[in-house]
Every structure is written in structure tokens, then in C-alpha cells.
Design a protein around this motif. Structure first.
Motif, PDB file in Angstrom:
ATOM      1  N   THR A 748       0.815  -1.219   0.000  1.00 34.22           N
ATOM      2  CA  THR A 748       0.000   0.000   0.000  1.00 34.22           C
ATOM      3  C   THR A 748       0.852   1.274   0.000  1.00 34.22           C
ATOM      4  OG1 THR A 748      -0.152  -0.386   2.372  1.00 34.22           O
ATOM      5  CG2 THR A 748      -2.116  -0.869   1.068  1.00 34.22           C
ATOM      6  N   PHE A 749       2.169   1.110   0.122  1.00 27.55           N
ATOM      7  CA  PHE A 749       3.074   2.268   0.197  1.00 27.55           C
ATOM      8  C   PHE A 749       4.064   2.309  -0.966  1.00 27.55           C
ATOM      9  CE2 PHE A 749       3.047   4.559   4.381  1.00 27.55           C
ATOM     10  CZ  PHE A 749       1.901   3.981   4.886  1.00 27.55           C
ATOM     11  N   THR A 750       3.947   1.437  -1.946  1.00 27.42           N
ATOM     12  CA  THR A 750       5.038   1.336  -2.932  1.00 27.42           C
ATOM     13  C   THR A 750       5.286   2.650  -3.680  1.00 27.42           C
ATOM     14  OG1 THR A 750       3.474   0.366  -4.454  1.00 27.42           O
ATOM     15  CG2 THR A 750       4.971  -1.157  -3.391  1.00 27.42           C
ATOM     16  N   GLY A 751       4.250   3.486  -3.818  1.00 27.25           N
ATOM     17  CA  GLY A 751       4.442   4.737  -4.562  1.00 27.25           C
ATOM     18  C   GLY A 751       4.842   5.907  -3.689  1.00 27.25           C
ATOM     19  N   VAL A 752       5.071   5.667  -2.387  1.00 28.27           N
ATOM     20  CA  VAL A 752       5.345   6.791  -1.476  1.00 28.27           C
ATOM     21  C   VAL A 752       6.843   7.083  -1.436  1.00 28.27           C
ATOM     22  CG1 VAL A 752       5.140   7.623   0.903  1.00 28.27           C
ATOM     23  CG2 VAL A 752       3.348   6.163  -0.062  1.00 28.27           C
ATOM     24  N   SER A 753       7.188   8.339  -1.558  1.00 26.91           N
ATOM     25  CA  SER A 753       8.583   8.769  -1.368  1.00 26.91           C
ATOM     26  C   SER A 753       8.557  10.210  -0.864  1.00 26.91           C
ATOM     27  CB  SER A 753       9.362   8.711  -2.684  1.00 26.91           C
ATOM     28  OG  SER A 753       8.856   9.704  -3.555  1.00 26.91           O
ATOM     29  N   TYR A 754       9.664  10.642  -0.280  1.00 23.84           N
ATOM     30  CA  TYR A 754       9.720  12.026   0.195  1.00 23.84           C
ATOM     31  C   TYR A 754       9.611  12.996  -0.978  1.00 23.84           C
ATOM     32  CZ  TYR A 754      10.717  11.072   5.122  1.00 23.84           C
ATOM     33  OH  TYR A 754      10.626  10.707   6.440  1.00 23.84           O
ATOM     34  N   GLU A 755      10.172  12.591  -2.105  1.00 22.07           N
ATOM     35  CA  GLU A 755      10.094  13.477  -3.281  1.00 22.07           C
ATOM     36  C   GLU A 755       8.640  13.696  -3.666  1.00 22.07           C
ATOM     37  OE1 GLU A 755       9.142  14.326  -7.154  1.00 22.07           O
ATOM     38  OE2 GLU A 755       9.177  12.182  -6.653  1.00 22.07           O
ATOM     39  N   LYS A 756       7.855  12.589  -3.659  1.00 21.90           N
ATOM     40  CA  LYS A 756       6.440  12.731  -4.048  1.00 21.90           C
ATOM     41  C   LYS A 756       5.648  13.494  -2.977  1.00 21.90           C
ATOM     42  CE  LYS A 756       4.279   9.371  -6.399  1.00 21.90           C
ATOM     43  NZ  LYS A 756       3.508   8.117  -6.605  1.00 21.90           N
ATOM     44  N   LEU A 757       5.974  13.257  -1.726  1.00 25.70           N
ATOM     45  CA  LEU A 757       5.290  13.993  -0.655  1.00 25.70           C
ATOM     46  C   LEU A 757       5.557  15.488  -0.778  1.00 25.70           C
ATOM     47  CD1 LEU A 757       5.958  11.542   2.302  1.00 25.70           C
ATOM     48  CD2 LEU A 757       3.703  12.235   1.488  1.00 25.70           C
ATOM     49  N   ASP A 758       6.798  15.841  -1.099  1.00 29.22           N
ATOM     50  CA  ASP A 758       7.128  17.258  -1.265  1.00 29.22           C
ATOM     51  C   ASP A 758       6.375  17.841  -2.463  1.00 29.22           C
ATOM     52  OD1 ASP A 758       8.747  17.248   0.914  1.00 29.22           O
ATOM     53  OD2 ASP A 758      10.624  17.009  -0.196  1.00 29.22           O
ATOM     54  N   ARG A 759       6.234  17.024  -3.493  1.00 30.40           N
ATOM     55  CA  ARG A 759       5.586  17.507  -4.726  1.00 30.40           C
ATOM     56  C   ARG A 759       4.074  17.639  -4.549  1.00 30.40           C
ATOM     57  NH1 ARG A 759       4.561  14.093  -8.941  1.00 30.40           N
ATOM     58  NH2 ARG A 759       6.080  12.588  -8.149  1.00 30.40           N
ATOM     59  N   LEU A 760       3.447  16.614  -3.938  1.00 28.21           N
ATOM     60  CA  LEU A 760       1.983  16.613  -3.840  1.00 28.21           C
ATOM     61  C   LEU A 760       1.465  17.252  -2.554  1.00 28.21           C
ATOM     62  CD1 LEU A 760       1.120  13.010  -5.157  1.00 28.21           C
ATOM     63  CD2 LEU A 760       1.259  15.135  -6.451  1.00 28.21           C
ATOM     64  N   GLY A 761       2.322  17.484  -1.608  1.00 29.50           N
ATOM     65  CA  GLY A 761       1.891  18.046  -0.320  1.00 29.50           C
ATOM     66  C   GLY A 761       1.586  16.949   0.683  1.00 29.50           C
ATOM     67  N   SER A 762       0.824  15.940   0.288  1.00 26.52           N
ATOM     68  CA  SER A 762       0.548  14.783   1.141  1.00 26.52           C
ATOM     69  C   SER A 762      -0.045  13.691   0.249  1.00 26.52           C
ATOM     70  CB  SER A 762      -0.426  15.147   2.274  1.00 26.52           C
ATOM     71  OG  SER A 762      -1.679  15.524   1.732  1.00 26.52           O
ATOM     72  N   ILE A 763      -0.096  12.477   0.787  1.00 27.59           N
ATOM     73  CA  ILE A 763      -0.612  11.351  -0.012  1.00 27.59           C
ATOM     74  C   ILE A 763      -1.465  10.477   0.886  1.00 27.59           C
ATOM     75  CG2 ILE A 763       0.013   9.263  -1.315  1.00 27.59           C
ATOM     76  CD1 ILE A 763       2.791  10.572  -1.801  1.00 27.59           C
ATOM     77  N   GLN A 764      -2.643  10.091   0.396  1.00 24.44           N
ATOM     78  CA  GLN A 764      -3.462   9.124   1.141  1.00 24.44           C
ATOM     79  C   GLN A 764      -3.178   7.726   0.598  1.00 24.44           C
ATOM     80  OE1 GLN A 764      -7.234  11.683   0.686  1.00 24.44           O
ATOM     81  NE2 GLN A 764      -7.714  10.310   2.381  1.00 24.44           N
ATOM     82  N   TRP A 765      -2.706   6.829   1.491  1.00 24.77           N
ATOM     83  CA  TRP A 765      -2.484   5.464   1.018  1.00 24.77           C
ATOM     84  C   TRP A 765      -3.822   4.771   0.800  1.00 24.77           C
ATOM     85  CZ3 TRP A 765      -4.337   1.380   3.762  1.00 24.77           C
ATOM     86  CH2 TRP A 765      -4.460   1.468   5.141  1.00 24.77           C
ATOM     87  N   PRO A 766      -3.912   3.738   0.005  1.00 27.03           N
ATOM     88  CA  PRO A 766      -2.883   3.102  -0.813  1.00 27.03           C
ATOM     89  C   PRO A 766      -2.343   4.041  -1.895  1.00 27.03           C
ATOM     90  CG  PRO A 766      -4.892   1.741  -0.729  1.00 27.03           C
ATOM     91  CD  PRO A 766      -5.221   3.053  -0.122  1.00 27.03           C
ATOM     92  N   CYS A 767      -1.019   3.966  -2.050  1.00 33.05           N
ATOM     93  CA  CYS A 767      -0.346   4.725  -3.101  1.00 33.05           C
ATOM     94  C   CYS A 767       0.605   3.743  -3.771  1.00 33.05           C
ATOM     95  CB  CYS A 767       0.396   5.902  -2.485  1.00 33.05           C
ATOM     96  SG  CYS A 767       1.432   6.783  -3.656  1.00 33.05           S
ATOM     97  N   ASN A 768       0.238   3.317  -4.964  1.00 34.50           N
ATOM     98  CA  ASN A 768       1.040   2.319  -5.678  1.00 34.50           C
ATOM     99  C   ASN A 768       0.759   2.453  -7.172  1.00 34.50           C
ATOM    100  OD1 ASN A 768      -1.573   1.267  -5.755  1.00 34.50           O
ATOM    101  ND2 ASN A 768      -1.193  -0.098  -4.025  1.00 34.50           N
ATOM    102  N   ASP A 769       1.112   1.441  -7.945  1.00 38.23           N
ATOM    103  CA  ASP A 769       0.915   1.558  -9.395  1.00 38.23           C
ATOM    104  C   ASP A 769      -0.549   1.796  -9.758  1.00 38.23           C
ATOM    105  OD1 ASP A 769       3.541   1.261  -9.761  1.00 38.23           O
ATOM    106  OD2 ASP A 769       3.489  -0.865 -10.339  1.00 38.23           O
ATOM    107  N   ARG A 770      -1.450   1.185  -8.981  1.00 36.87           N
ATOM    108  CA  ARG A 770      -2.884   1.356  -9.284  1.00 36.87           C
ATOM    109  C   ARG A 770      -3.388   2.734  -8.879  1.00 36.87           C
ATOM    110  NH1 ARG A 770      -5.841  -3.661  -6.715  1.00 36.87           N
ATOM    111  NH2 ARG A 770      -7.665  -2.569  -7.507  1.00 36.87           N
ATOM    112  N   ALA A 771      -2.738   3.362  -7.941  1.00 32.37           N
ATOM    113  CA  ALA A 771      -3.163   4.686  -7.461  1.00 32.37           C
ATOM    114  C   ALA A 771      -1.913   5.518  -7.195  1.00 32.37           C
ATOM    115  CB  ALA A 771      -3.995   4.530  -6.198  1.00 32.37           C
ATOM    116  N   PRO A 772      -1.250   6.001  -8.255  1.00 31.37           N
ATOM    117  CA  PRO A 772       0.058   6.652  -8.058  1.00 31.37           C
ATOM    118  C   PRO A 772       0.014   7.915  -7.205  1.00 31.37           C
ATOM    119  CG  PRO A 772      -0.537   6.502 -10.405  1.00 31.37           C
ATOM    120  CD  PRO A 772      -1.656   5.899  -9.641  1.00 31.37           C
ATOM    121  N   ASP A 773      -1.127   8.613  -7.195  1.00 32.96           N
ATOM    122  CA  ASP A 773      -1.217   9.829  -6.377  1.00 32.96           C
ATOM    123  C   ASP A 773      -1.998   9.591  -5.088  1.00 32.96           C
ATOM    124  OD1 ASP A 773       0.230  11.112  -8.262  1.00 32.96           O
ATOM    125  OD2 ASP A 773      -1.441  12.203  -9.157  1.00 32.96           O
ATOM    126  N   GLY A 774      -2.281   8.335  -4.761  1.00 31.87           N
ATOM    127  CA  GLY A 774      -2.985   8.027  -3.526  1.00 31.87           C
ATOM    128  C   GLY A 774      -4.474   7.797  -3.748  1.00 31.87           C
TER     129      GLY A 774
END
Ligand code: SF4
Ligand code: SF4
Ligand code: SF4
Ligand code: FES
Length: 943
Positions: A748-774
Motif C-alpha cells: 500500500t506504500f510502494t508509490g510513497v517517497s519524500y520526493e512525491k510527498l514534497d511535490r503533492l503536499g501529502s498522499i493518502q495510502w494506498p499509493c502504488n501503481d494502481r493509485a500513483p497519487d494516492g
């Protein structure tokens, strides 16, 4: 790092598929329909002067500074209140406009103290800025006319002052209090020159004000001003981070002057809070630098010995040697750890990794055990995922809101304000609670139904509620047939339709009249979108898991899952309780809620961690206590948790703590648990480290380091050092690397990274290939487990019953100004609002016992006795009393029992049979507590 001043579009952003093109000062601009001319001008790069407008509030149109000229229109319309129209041609600058604006400014300035150079807002005052923008050079009316200079300052609020001499009557504060916070504490009294801002009851402290700070933030002048800014001056830079108090997870700009935090301002871009805050996050951050902070590691052989300050190396070496000694002597399973829901995901992940890979067992648990473990169990069993289904913004689409066993205005205040906005806009409210909480009746809000049930009868009530819906055919059979397992549904349906589950049959048990249940159930079932929000009043029961399952059943059978506006939403208590569960803090689950007995899952972790993982689940917290008393569990590493205060049946807990040979406490302060510790490792506050927290809506947000750790090491660094000292190597340079490891091991966390968190502001998991932005809303097309699963929810009364000796039921909770065990908030000025825990008693019960307000009252249960001061209130129903547990000397958990949820062992904090009696002296437990506290205080260095 961010600049201090946030951009302000002037009026709120509008969202519309219809776009409108117009011209502003010759520049074409296209904006959503409904946008104001002022905001369109901002988009065109033109800043129209303004004082009463700001983009967090609907425009009001009082200051007349934002006038513009519009081709073909007479006069000078206010750009903040004028909506755009296609083809409009707007001029924002002309000699006439300049003259009019200067005239307005002259009036303001003629009644304004000219002390800019010594004013705390100097350099950050919109009035000062606008005087410059409109080119004000003289005030023709002079300064000797009628003015407000003699008005007195209101310094009653501990965190902000109100200086009416500087007020320009723009009403931004009034609108913020009404529209954003929903408290309606302020009014703009009088008209014209006589108009003035007034808090009800004469002063801010005496008024309805809940100290959220929205008015202070909205004020364009120094009228409403943080005392921290008055004392320290204006900030010079800001860092965006996340509040470390409750599960709302508000985003804040920590504003600093040099290296010192001078203000916390809620972040307008915060996706959980949209620029709003409560008193805790906004103002109660002073604990981080409180003199009580322990900044040096300490060790001692016995809890009767004085503490000895030592180096980090010596403390860690001693801790590691004790753990290894105890394991050699008593076995690998004689040690364990408790992770903290206040620490970051990365820190929690490391502690459970240390236990599994370094200790070689699964003896790790978390404080979620004592709050939301039934949520995990119940939602996983029915829907397939153990987290809330929605984002907070989902409530904007709800027609009916059901609040069960939660008190959002106190425990989740920023979300409560959001909820109140929706309720004022027309959504209906059903409250199911033993108490009449604030939401039931607040300005412009009245609950359609309050089902004031007897504590411990949740399952009986919800079964009756659902019985009405199914037997009256108000359920969504098509939805259920398409999305749920049919055989289990039929079985459940046969159960729920039985007459013994009807409101009439359950009335005597719940105490709620059958007609009320029927009416509320019909309202819920007939809504377009109905959402359920629940809290610890659901989970902290012997049938906590059953109740969560029953709530999921109810949502499934009415089709209220899988789209905005609906859902099942646990309101998580602590800032990272969701995250601590996600990160594998439970003794039976590796990160991502995967059972330790699954060989494929273990193999994945073993490959990365390089050690074998035990397939047997470890001990839960209550089992650790029992094993400690039995002598088989001897050492405990507790990070950021105060089990001696927060866990039920205090005397049992302290007996277990005394029985252990090595307790390692990592915390900011010498808390109640640290009094039983042998190693103290100084903790770091949220301001001192990088990491992430996950809030109640599964939203992962960045925590950013604002200042260096006061004791030299952030919490994650301490765990890494302890692991290395123990001989299990851990190497991380930065928490982002820990998150990368989490992402690589957790689907449920495969798409999470600090780079993406900085870019999007925050992410609601699941964040993975099926839901790249959460994933804002879960279970959209199907449930996570595939087909939803109905489970029978038989009501079984708790064994905790009233009797002649214990005729009342005690239930516990929290209040707005304090947080959990109070270790942080008690070290701030929030004590002004709650300096002691009180016992709330219905007037009838008080009168029967001769108790009057503020009397000392003994509270006796089968587990123990404590003494609290009485508060007589008709919020309680007769037969039910209530208290909080924010102050250790209150001993609220001395009386709570060891009863717990059948599935998860979550304690039954919400139901304890008690008797009350007026007394003159503290209880025996309190006397011993005072003695022990003094002894332990005397063992600290330098005392
Ligand atoms: S601090 Fe909040 S509640 Fe108090 S007056 Fe201001 S806006 Fe209203
Ligand atoms: S207190 Fe501030 S926000 Fe409120 S009316 Fe006065 S100047 Fe405006
Ligand atoms: S609502 Fe919760 S997260 Fe937000 S400021 Fe208050 S305590 Fe912090
Ligand atoms: S900003 Fe438009 S009237 Fe004040």
C-alpha cells in the motif's frame, strides 16, 4: 524553507467547469465562473488594494479600498464582491480610483495610533502596507478628532491580545470565527464610527472563544496579535510541518526568527485542515522547549537508586547489555517494546524492526491497542482494509452525518469545524452518545436526533437501528447483491431481522425510546449520502470490535460506501495512530497488516532485513504486563508512550513495571512510566526531526525538522544506535531512506517517497501503481477484500455491571485544551482551561449523595479508588458519570478495570461501575502516588 508571507488571492478560489474570459488592465485572463474580479486580477498579476478581503473568507465589501472601474458600468464597484462576467473590461488604476482609495485610507489612519515603528505588526501589517500602496502622504482630517485610542486592551487569553485601538472594524475576525471555526464568539457591535468588535461575556477568556486562532490569523492589523510575536518579534522564515497532536494531522507553517519558533500558523495549502487550526496545534507548542525536557541520557540499576547522567554511548551500551543479559537468562521472549503513536512512521517502523530483527521475537505492541485496535479488526474483517474509508473533504457531500461515541469539537476540533460548516449548510446530524456533546446544539446547529444510550449498549443500539432499516425495506438490496458475499449476507439478514433486535425489544437495555431509534434509522437510510464518524466511544468496550463490524454492516446494507459523502470513518486519537498500526506495531502483523505467520510475507522481510523472523505472534501489552508479574517478561523498551498513566487498572500496570529488571524509556519528560525506568533516553519533539505522520484519513504528511534535537539525537537515530549497539546493524542517513525501505516492503506504500510527498503536499495510502497519487476514497468499485462480508453482531452485555455497591457507570474521554496523558499540554498555558480533571455528575445523582459543585468526591470501583473534584452538569444522564485522564494525580485509570474487547484486548475504558461519596481527603492511592512522585523527583540529577 518557505518565505513567511503566504500569497493571498483576495477572495476564495472558485471551482467551476464554466470558464469566463475578461480583460484586466488590458491583460486577458480566464477564470472559473463565480470568481471575483479581485481574484481574477490576482491571476492576471495585478494586486488590487484591499483590507477587508482575504482568500480564506467570503468577501464582505466594507473597506472600499478595492474599487475598480468597469467599462460600461456606472460608479466604482468593489472588486471583491463583484463576480466576473465574460467580456468585462476592468481598470484597477486611475487617478480617480487613487483619490478614492487615499480618501478611505485617510479615514482609517486618522483613527489609528501612529506607533508603527514600535508596533509588533510592523512590517507585517496590511494597514501599513496599504497606506504605502495607495500613496498616503497626509491625513487631511488630522489626528485630533474623535477616536478609539482610550479603549482598553484585552489580555485575558494566554496566547493572544486584543488591542481595540488598532481595530479597523473590517470584521475579518467575526467572519473567521463564524464561517471557519463555527463558534460565533465575536460580534461587530454598533454602526459607523461606533462600530467595535466584542467577544461575548466581555473578554476573550470569559467568552465562548475556543482559542483556535482563526481571528488572529484573519486580522490585518495588530489588533489581534499572538503574544509570542509581541515578545519575540516578527519571524524571518518558515518551515512547513505537521501538527503532532491529534489524528486530524493539520499542516502548519512553523515560523521562526533565527532558530527560534515564534509562531505556528496553519497552512492554507494543508489538505487536511485548509488553513485552520485548534488551540493545541496553533498555540500549545511551548512544551518543546520546556525546562522539564530531559536532555541527557540517564541510567540506574534499581528504581530506588539516583539517576546518573551518562553519555549516549554508555546509556545505549547499558541498555543493550541488559537486554542481552535478560535474554540469555530468561529466554529470547523475555524482552519487548512498545511503539509510539506520537512518533513518526519511520521511527515506529524502526522500533518494530528492532524487536523482530534485533530482539528476535514479535513482542511489539502500540498504544493503538488501547484505542483503535477494534477498528483495525472490524474493518479488515468486513471491508478488507483496516482504515477509514474517506478523506475529510468527503463530508462536503454528506446529507446525513452520524457521530457515534466521538466528541469531535474537543478531540478533533479542526475536522469538527469542517463538519459544522456542512451541518450549517443543511446536512442533518444524528448523535449516538451517552452524553449530550457540544455538537448536539451549537450556533445554527441542532442535531436531528440524540440517541443518549446507556454506556456499554452500543451493539444493542446499532442492531436495533439496522433492524429498522432492513425490516422496513429501506436498505439497498441491489448494492448488497452486487458487492457483498451472498451467503453471509443472508445469514446476517436473518439475524438482524429477528424481533429480539427491534428497538422495542432493546429499549430497556439501551435506555433509548424505540421511536427515536426508528426515526433516526429512517433518516440515515433515506439520505442520498450518509456518513458515519466514530471514536473511542465505539472501540473502548468489551464489544468494541463487534460494534465496528456492526457499523460496517450498516454502511454496506445501505450502500453508503465507495463514493464521496458516505463511509465509515474512525476519528483517530493521536497524530500517528494510523501510521503506527500501518508500520507493523502489532505483535501479529508486519508492516501493511500482513500476518507474521505468512511465510511469503516473512520471506520478503527476511530478504531485506537479513535475519529470520519468528512466525509466532508476540505478546500484546496486557499480556506483557501479566508475563512481567509472572516473571517471564523482564525488559521493555517504551518509546514515546506513558503506559503507567494511560493504560487501565493503574495498580496492575505499576505492579508489572516494578516487576521488570530493565525498563528503557525514551521520552521528552520524566513521565509516569519513567519513574519505574532504569534507562532514560531523551526523546525529540516533532520540531526536532524529519519524518512522516499518517492521519485519520490515511494521509501521509511530512514532518520537517525546524530545530536541532535538544539532546543531540532524533528518536530514529536513537533506535538505530540501540540496534547497532545490540549487534543488529542498521544504516540510515536520513528518514527518507527508511521510507524507501517501507515502500519497498509494503504494497500500500510502494508509490510513497519524500520526493512525491514534497511535490503533492501529502498522499493518502494506498499509493502504488494502481493509485500513483494516492486514494482519497476507498472501496469505490469493489471492496478491498473483493466482496464485502456481513458478520453477525450478537449483543453480549459487558460483565461490568452496576450493583448496589457500584450503582453508577463511569465513562471517560478528553477535552479540547488537553491532549491524552497531558505530558505536553500540561506544560503549556492550556492549563488555564483545564488545570485539573473533574468528575461530571448529573444534578440528580449529586443531590442524592449530598454533593455540590467543586466538592471532593471519592470515585470507587472494583479496581480502585481515587478522588476528584465534582462538576454538576445536566450534560450527563442520571446514572452516568464522566471524567478525563489528563492529569496523572487524578488517577482516572486507578478505577478503570481490566475488562477488554474480546478480539483485540482494547480496554473497556468507557464502562466502569462506580460509587461516589463526598470526602475530605485524597484516596490512599493518591497519597502513595504523591510520596512516590516526591521520592522519584529526589532521585533526579541536581535535586
Ligand atoms: S480564537 Fe477562534 S473561537 Fe476565539 S474568537 Fe477567535 S476565531 Fe473565535
Ligand atoms: S480585530 Fe482585526 S480583523 Fe477584527 S475587525 Fe478589528 S482589524 Fe478587523
Ligand atoms: S485539530 Fe488536531 S492536528 Fe489540527 S491543530 Fe488541533 S490538535 Fe493539531
Ligand atoms: S477589500 Fe473589497 S471592500 Fe474591502
Amino acid at each position: 524553507m518557505y518565505s513567511v508571507k503566504e500569497p493571498d488571492g483576495g477572495t476564495p478560489l472558485r471551482i467551476s467547469t464554466r470558464r469566463v474570459t475578461l480583460e484586466i488592465d488590458g491583460t486577458r485572463v480566464t477564470v472559473p465562473a463565480g470568481t471575483s474580479v479581485m481574484r481574477a486580477a490576482t491571476d492576471a498579476g495585478v494586486r488590487v488594494p484591499r483590507l477587508c478581503a482575504t482568500d480564506t473568507l467570503e468577501a464582505f465589501g466594507s473597506c472600499r479600498l478595492c474599487l475598480v472601474e468597469i467599462e460600461g458600468r456606472r460608479g466604482f464597484p468593489a472588486s471583491c464582491t463583484t463576480p466576473v462576467e465574460a467580456g468585462m473590461k476592468v481598470r484597477t488604476q486611475s487617478d480617480r480610483l487613487a483619490q478614492l482609495r487615499r480618501g478611505s485610507m485617510e479615514l482609517y489612519i486618522s483613527d489609528h495610533p501612529l506607533d508603527c515603528l514600535t508596533c509588533p505588526a510592523n512590517g507585517n501589517c496590511e494597514l501599513q502596507e496599504m497606506a504605502g500602496v495607495v500613496g498616503l502622504r497626509e491625513v487631511r482630517y488630522g489626528y485630533s478628532g474623535e477616536n478609539h485610542f482610550a479603549l482598553a486592551k484585552d489580555e485575558s487569553n494566554p496566547y493572544f491580545s486584543f488591542d481595540p485601538t488598532k481595530c479597523i472594524a473590517c470584521s475579518r475576525c467575526v467572519r473567521a470565527c463564524e464561517d471557519i471555526q463555527g463558534t460565533f464568539a465575536l460580534t461587530l457591535e454598533g454602526r459607523g464610527f461606533a462600530s467595535k468588535i466584542a467577544p461575548g461575556a466581555g473578554s476573550f477568556l470569559a467568552s465562548e472563544c475556543v482559542s483556535c486562532g482563526a481571528c488572529v490569523q484573519a486580522c490585518p492589523t495588530a489588533t489581534l496579535m499572538e503574544k509570542s510575536i509581541v515578545d519575540h518579534g516578527q519571524p524571518d522564515h518558515a518551515v512547513v510541518t505537521t501538527c503532532a497532536y491529534c489524528g486530524v494531522g493539520c499542516s502548519f507553517r512553523a515560523e521562526l526568527k533565527g532558530s527560534e519558533v515564534v509562531r505556528m500558523v496553519p497552512d492554507k495549502n494543508g489538505q487536511a485542515n485548509h488553513g485552520h487550526s485548534c488551540v493545541k496545534g496553533r498555540f500549545a507548542w511551548g512544551y518543546a522547549t520546556h525546562p522539564d525536557r530531559v536532555k541527557k541520557p540517564m541510567i540506574r540499576a534499581s528504581i530506588d537508586d539516583p539517576w546518573r547522567e551518562v553519555s549516549w554511548e554508555e546509556a545505549l551500551g547499558y541498555a543493550a547489555s541488559q537486554i542481552r543479559r535478560i535474554q540469555a537468562q530468561y529466554g529470547k521472549g523475555a524482552v519487548g517494546a512498545i511503539t509510539s503513536s506520537r512518533c513518526s512512521n519511520e521511527e515506529t517502523y524502526l522500533v518494530q524492526k528492532l524487536v523482530r530483527a534485533g530482539f528476535g521475537n514479535n513482542n511489539v505492541d502500540t498504544c493503538a491497542r488501547v484505542c483503535h485496535s477494534p477498528t483495525g479488526y472490524g474493518l479488515k474483517a468486513t471491508l478488507g482494509e483496516s482504515a477509514g474509508t474517506q478523506n475529510f473533504d468527503s463530508i462536503d457531500h454528506s446529507d446525513v452525518v452520524v457521530v457515534i461515541g466521538a466528541n469531535p469539537t474537543d478531540a478533533h476540533p479542526v475536522f469538527a469545524s469542517h463538519m459544522k460548516q456542512r451541518l450549517r449548510a443543511g446536512a442533518q446530524l444524528i448523535v449516538i452518545d451517552p452524553r449530550s456533546i457540544d455538537l448536539v446544539r451549537s450556533p445554527h446547529i441542532a442535531a436531528a436526533h440524540l440517541l443518549q444510550l446507556a454506556p456499554g449498549t452500543n451493539v444493542a443500539l446499532i442492531n436495533a437501528f439496522t433492524h429498522v432499516i432492513v425490516t422496513e425495506g429501506l436498505h439497498k438490496e441491489d448494492y448488497v447483491r452486487a458487492r457483498c458475499e451472498p451467503a453471509e449476507y443472508e445469514k446476517w439478514k436473518a439475524f438482524i431481522c429477528q424481533p429480539r433486535n427491534s428497538p422495542e425489544a432493546m429499549q430497556e437495555t439501551t435506555g433509548v425510546p424505540a421511536e427515536q431509534v426508528r426515526a433516526a434509522a429512517r433518516l440515515y437510510a433515506s439520505a442520498g449520502n450518509a456518513a458515519i464518524y466514530y471514536g473511542l466511544g465505539v472501540t473502548e468496550h468489551s464489544q468494541g470490535s463487534t460494534m465496528v463490524i456492526a457499523i460496517a454492516n450498516l454502511a454496506m446494507v445501505t450502500g453508503n460506501l465507495g463514493r464521496p459523502g458516505v463511509g465509515v470513518n474512525p476519528l483517530r486519537g493521536q497524530n500517528n495512530v494510523q501510521g503506527s498500526c500501518d508500520m507493523g506495531s502489532f505483535p501479529h502483523e508486519l508492516p501493511g497488516y500482513r500476518h507474521v505467520s505468512d511465510p511469503a510475507v516473512r520471506a520478503m522481510f527476511q530478504a531485506v532485513w537479513g535475519v529470520a523472523i519468528e512466525p509466532e505472534p508476540g505478546l500484546r501489552i496486557p499480556n506483557m504486563f501479566d508475563a512481567a508479574i509472572d516473571g517471564s517478561f523482564r525488559a521493555l523498551y517504551v518509546q514515546g508512550e506513558d503506559i503507567a498513566q494511560s493504560d487501565p487498572d493503574t495498580q496492575h500496570v505499576t505492579k508489572a513495571l516494578r516487576a521488570m529488571e530493565c525498563i528503557i524509556v525514551q521520552d521528552l519528560f520524566i513521565n509516569e512510566t519513567a519513574k519505574f525506568a532504569h534507562v532514560f533516553l531523551p526523546g525529540s519533539s516533532f520540531l526536532e526531526k524529519d519524518g512522516t505522520f499518517t492521519n485519520a484519513e490515511r494521509r501521509i504528511s511530512r514532518v520537517r525538522k525546524v530545530m536541532p534535537p535538544l539532546a543531540g539525537m532524533a528518536d530514529w537515530e536513537v533506535t538505530v544506535a540501540l540496534a547497532n549497539t545490540l549487534g543488529y546493524p542498521m544504516h540510515y542517513e536520513h528518514p527518507s531512506q527508511i521510507m524507501d525501505e517501507i515502500a519497498s516492503l509494503t504494497p500500500t506504500f510502494t508509490g510513497v517517497s519524500y520526493e512525491k510527498l514534497d511535490r503533492l503536499g501529502s498522499i493518502q495510502w494506498p499509493c502504488n501503481d494502481r493509485a500513483p497519487d494516492g486514494t482519497p476514497v476507498m472501496h469505490v468499485d469493489e471492496f478491498v477484500r473483493g466482496k464485502g462480508r456481513f458478520l453477525v453482531t450478537e449483543y453480549v452485555a459487558t460483565s461490568e455491571r452496576t450493583s448496589r455497591a457500584y450503582p453508577l457507570l463511569l465513562t471517560t474521554g478528553r477535552i479540547l485544551s488537553q491532549y491524552n496523558v497531558g505530558a505536553q499540554t500540561r506544560r503549556t498555558q492550556n492549563v488555564v482551561w483545564h488545570g485539573e480533571d473533574r468528575i461530571d455528575i448529573h444534578p440528580h445523582d449529586a443531590e442524592q449523595r449530598g454533593i455540590v459543585d467543586r466538592d471532593w468526591v471519592a470515585v470507587r470501583s472494583r479496581a480502585g479508588e481515587t478522588t476528584l473534584r465534582a462538576r454538576i452538569t445536566d450534560r450527563m444522564q442520571p446514572g452516568v458519570v464522566y471524567t478525563t485522564f489528563h492529569h496523572p494525580e487524578s488517577g482516572a485509570n486507578v478505577v478503570t478495570t481490566e475488562n477488554s474487547d474480546w478480539a483485540t484486548n482494547c480496554p473497556e475504558y468507557k464502562v466502569t461501575a462506580v460509587q461516589l461519596a463526598k470526602v475530605a481527603a485524597p484516596s490512599e492511592w493518591q497519597r502513595r502516588f504523591d510520596e512516590f512522585t516526591k521520592e522519584q523527583h529526589d532521585l533526579l540529577p541536581g535535586t
